[in-house]
Design a protein around this motif. Structure first.
Motif, PDB file in Angstrom:
ATOM      1  N   SER A  43       0.835  -1.208   0.000  1.00  0.00           N
ATOM      2  CA  SER A  43       0.000   0.000   0.000  1.00  0.00           C
ATOM      3  C   SER A  43       0.866   1.253   0.000  1.00  0.00           C
ATOM      4  N   VAL A 100       3.332   4.105   5.517  1.00  0.00           N
ATOM      5  CA  VAL A 100       4.456   4.195   6.452  1.00  0.00           C
ATOM      6  C   VAL A 100       3.890   4.503   7.832  1.00  0.00           C
ATOM      7  N   ASP A 134       4.946   2.300  18.437  1.00  0.00           N
ATOM      8  CA  ASP A 134       5.616   2.198  19.739  1.00  0.00           C
ATOM      9  C   ASP A 134       6.318   0.842  19.864  1.00  0.00           C
ATOM     10  N   GLU A 170      -5.555  -2.302  17.063  1.00  0.00           N
ATOM     11  CA  GLU A 170      -5.113  -1.282  16.102  1.00  0.00           C
ATOM     12  C   GLU A 170      -4.508  -1.931  14.857  1.00  0.00           C
ATOM     13  N   ASP A 194       3.763  10.700  -0.567  1.00  0.00           N
ATOM     14  CA  ASP A 194       2.349  10.937  -0.857  1.00  0.00           C
ATOM     15  C   ASP A 194       2.042  11.081  -2.337  1.00  0.00           C
ATOM     16  N   MET A 196      -5.466   6.553  17.500  1.00  0.00           N
ATOM     17  CA  MET A 196      -4.541   5.425  17.626  1.00  0.00           C
ATOM     18  C   MET A 196      -3.528   5.717  18.733  1.00  0.00           C
ATOM     19  N   HIS A 245      -1.057   3.397  19.615  1.00  0.00           N
ATOM     20  CA  HIS A 245       0.210   2.688  19.410  1.00  0.00           C
ATOM     21  C   HIS A 245       0.840   2.913  18.036  1.00  0.00           C
ATOM     22  N   ILE A 246       0.028   3.321  17.059  1.00  0.00           N
ATOM     23  CA  ILE A 246       0.499   3.387  15.664  1.00  0.00           C
ATOM     24  C   ILE A 246       0.118   4.734  15.057  1.00  0.00           C
ATOM     25  N   LYS A 247       1.084   5.387  14.405  1.00  0.00           N
ATOM     26  CA  LYS A 247       0.795   6.634  13.689  1.00  0.00           C
ATOM     27  C   LYS A 247       1.162   6.452  12.220  1.00  0.00           C
ATOM     28  N   THR A 248       0.177   6.616  11.348  1.00  0.00           N
ATOM     29  CA  THR A 248       0.409   6.494   9.905  1.00  0.00           C
ATOM     30  C   THR A 248       0.753   7.872   9.359  1.00  0.00           C
ATOM     31  N   ILE A 249       1.865   7.966   8.625  1.00  0.00           N
ATOM     32  CA  ILE A 249       2.358   9.304   8.268  1.00  0.00           C
ATOM     33  C   ILE A 249       2.133   9.675   6.806  1.00  0.00           C
ATOM     34  N   ASN A 250       1.477   8.795   6.034  1.00  0.00           N
ATOM     35  CA  ASN A 250       1.243   9.171   4.631  1.00  0.00           C
ATOM     36  C   ASN A 250      -0.086   8.615   4.148  1.00  0.00           C
ATOM     37  N   LYS A 251      -0.391   8.857   2.874  1.00  0.00           N
ATOM     38  CA  LYS A 251      -1.704   8.488   2.340  1.00  0.00           C
ATOM     39  C   LYS A 251      -1.842   6.991   2.076  1.00  0.00           C
ATOM     40  N   ALA A 252      -0.728   6.304   1.891  1.00  0.00           N
ATOM     41  CA  ALA A 252      -0.764   4.849   1.651  1.00  0.00           C
ATOM     42  C   ALA A 252      -1.695   4.493   0.504  1.00  0.00           C
ATOM     43  N   LEU A 269      -0.875   3.648  -2.808  1.00  0.00           N
ATOM     44  CA  LEU A 269      -0.175   3.111  -3.978  1.00  0.00           C
ATOM     45  C   LEU A 269      -1.119   2.317  -4.884  1.00  0.00           C
ATOM     46  N   LYS A 270      -2.037   1.582  -4.281  1.00  0.00           N
ATOM     47  CA  LYS A 270      -2.936   0.742  -5.094  1.00  0.00           C
ATOM     48  C   LYS A 270      -3.855   1.589  -5.967  1.00  0.00           C
ATOM     49  N   ALA A 292      -2.208   2.509  -9.188  1.00  0.00           N
ATOM     50  CA  ALA A 292      -2.079   1.438 -10.183  1.00  0.00           C
ATOM     51  C   ALA A 292      -3.288   1.439 -11.111  1.00  0.00           C
ATOM     52  N   ALA A 299      11.882  11.196 -17.483  1.00  0.00           N
ATOM     53  CA  ALA A 299      12.846  10.100 -17.388  1.00  0.00           C
ATOM     54  C   ALA A 299      13.491  10.102 -16.005  1.00  0.00           C
TER      55      ALA A 299
END
Lengths: 458, 15
Positions: A18, A21, A25, A66, A333, B1, B3-10, B12-13, B14, B15
């Motif tokens: 996906s 990133v 913890d 989570e 992004d 959340m 325990h987890i922090k997502t830092i981007n849009k994620a 990906l799922k 397509a 010189a």
């Protein structure tokens, strides 16, 4: 597939498919060693039991919840369903060209992959006639592509600068007729820069690559004139004048590090302190028997140096100053689409190199290897079978890449390096892979470190 | 959340 690592106090988890990133913890970092799909609704008892020595039960359970939430959102442990897109790896219009305007050079750099400028085929300069044929070839083969790129390369392009100017003028004269836009770049060692060619370069070249390795003593040890003396003191004032007059147009000062300067972060900062803010210092790629070669044995020291460089960049940015380091630049992004990431650079398919004799090769790194000569501008030959072979090369036709966590950032590596040092364009050059993966880890960490309170899990 | 922090849009799922 996920990849997780610790760096500079951050726990980082990359969800490969996906592109997600996550900064996590310690508990999450540990729990991910113990679970994988398919998941139960509740955290397995054996996992809780194992982690109870270090964490509270309610924390383990909430952490597991989570993970499941992100899995359900398909941004953790997401499936690899990209192979169906590999069919897009087909022959495409040629949209970029490396024009070897000079197979000659006024320096004798020890590590030069171009055999000190002539690519092993004798010293010669491209004629305007050959340059015109190259432009005509690009106009013909580019089909509906509007933006065309032309790199003036060598050898040393400034040794044939009158022809550079003629080719630029000729290409510009064709833009409206063919509804194309040319984007020119030039790579130079700077020795022949003067007020006149600097002005032309800054007007016509969208990007300029200025070759210098960093500190004076590092540069002059390997980048020598024909008489054996160094070039640093000659080129640096010229580079500075060019960049100062360039405004906001793209440029890079671009160096190579070797076994002789494994403390290359000093060279990066030397270039920054000399007044440059677009910097690339890259590992030499060469035969392992060369005295300056980087081998497996140097990797631990190089990895530490990349970490040191990333920390120094963070420290600098805390003071409100910054520069771009080419191999740490990453857009998490708005990067390229997954199809582009599958296919990589496009050498031999969307991109070709032309020699002074009008010979066509997949890229500048293949020039001089008769097995990869694709044709010639004078006799009109162009090997479409070889073009198909390069077009079909993608991360799903490269066995080691297919299962690698870095595949969507590295895109299968350099075909030329793969061929030269691993025997086939589909075989990964392991040394380059290891360096690439380390740089990616540093680059992702730098992105995370710029987010306020990202490591605050209390 | 917690325990987890997502830092981007994620995304990906397509010189």
């Amino acid at each position: 597939m996920i990849h997780k690592y610790k760096l500079a106090g951050y726990n980082i988890v990359l969800d490969v498919n996906s592109g997600g990133v996550h900064v996590v913890d310690d508990l999450t970092y540990d729990i991910l060693d113990n679970i994988e799909p398919p998941f139960n609704d509740k955290c397995p008892e054996n996992v809780i039991e194992k982690l109870l020595k270090f964490y509270k039960k309610e924390d383990i359970e909430s952490c597991y919840d989570e993970v499941i939430e992100l899995y359900t959102e398909k941004i953790l442990f997401s499936d690899d369903d990209y192979e169906k897109y590999a069919k897009f790896s087909v022959s495409s219009p040629v949209k970029a060209m490396c024009l070897h305007i000079a197979h000659d050079c006024n320096l004798r750099c020890k590590y030069c992959f171009a055999s000190t400028g002539d690519f092993g085929g004798g010293r010669k300069l491209m004629s305007f006639e050959t340059g015109k044929k190259a432009i005509d070839f690009l106009l013909e083969k580019s089909a509906d592509r509007e933006n065309l790129e032309l790199d003036f390369f060598g050898g040393e392009p400034l040794m044939n600068f009158d022809v550079v100017k003629q080719i630029v003028e000729y290409a510009r004269s064709k833009e409206s007729e063919y509804k194309k836009r040319f984007r020119f770049t030039i790579t130079t060692n700077g020795m022949l820069l003067n007020d006149s060619n600097t002005e032309f370069i800054n007007k016509e070249m969208s990007n300029v690559v200025l070759s210098v390795d960093g500190r004076r003593e590092v540069n002059d040890k390997v980048r020598k004139r024909v008489d054996g003396t160094g070039c640093y003191d000659t080129i640096m004032p010229k580079f500075k004048a060019l960049v100062d007059a360039r405004g906001d147009k793209d440029y890079y000062v671009r160096g190579t590090f070797t076994k002789y300067n494994l403390d290359f972060s000093e060279d990066v900062f030397s270039l920054y302190e000399a007044g440059f803010d677009q910097i690339s210092v890259e590992p030499v790629v060469c035969d392992q028997c060369e005295p300056y070669a980087i081998t497996e044995g140097e990797l631990p020291q190089i990895f530490k140096e990349y970490e040191k460089l990333s920390q120094r960049i963070l420290d600098l940015e805390k003071t409100g100053k910054k520069f771009n380091f080419f191999h740490f630049m990453l857009d998490l992004d708005q990067g390229p689409c997954a199809i582009k990431r599958l296919r990589g650079c496009g050498s031999g398919n969307e991109y070709v190199a032309i020699t002074p004799d009008g010979d066509i090769y997949p890229c500048h790194q293949f020039v001089g290897n008769p097995d990869f000569k694709m044709g010639n501008l004078d006799d009109g030959t162009f090997d479409l079978e070889m073009k198909e072979t390069f077009a079909g090369a993608n991360i799903y036709t490269k066995p080691e890449c297919k299962k690698c966590w870095a595949k969507f950032y590295c895109s299968g590596g350099c075909n030329a390096n793969n061929y030269q040092y691993a025997g086939d364009i589909h075989n990964a050059h392991k040394l380059s892979c290891q360096l690439q993966k380390k740089r990616l880890e540093c680059a992702i960490m730098l992105k995370a470190a710029k987010i306020d309170n990202i490591n605050d899990f209390n | 959340m917690k325990h987890i922090k997502t830092i981007n849009k994620a995304n990906l799922k397509a010189a």
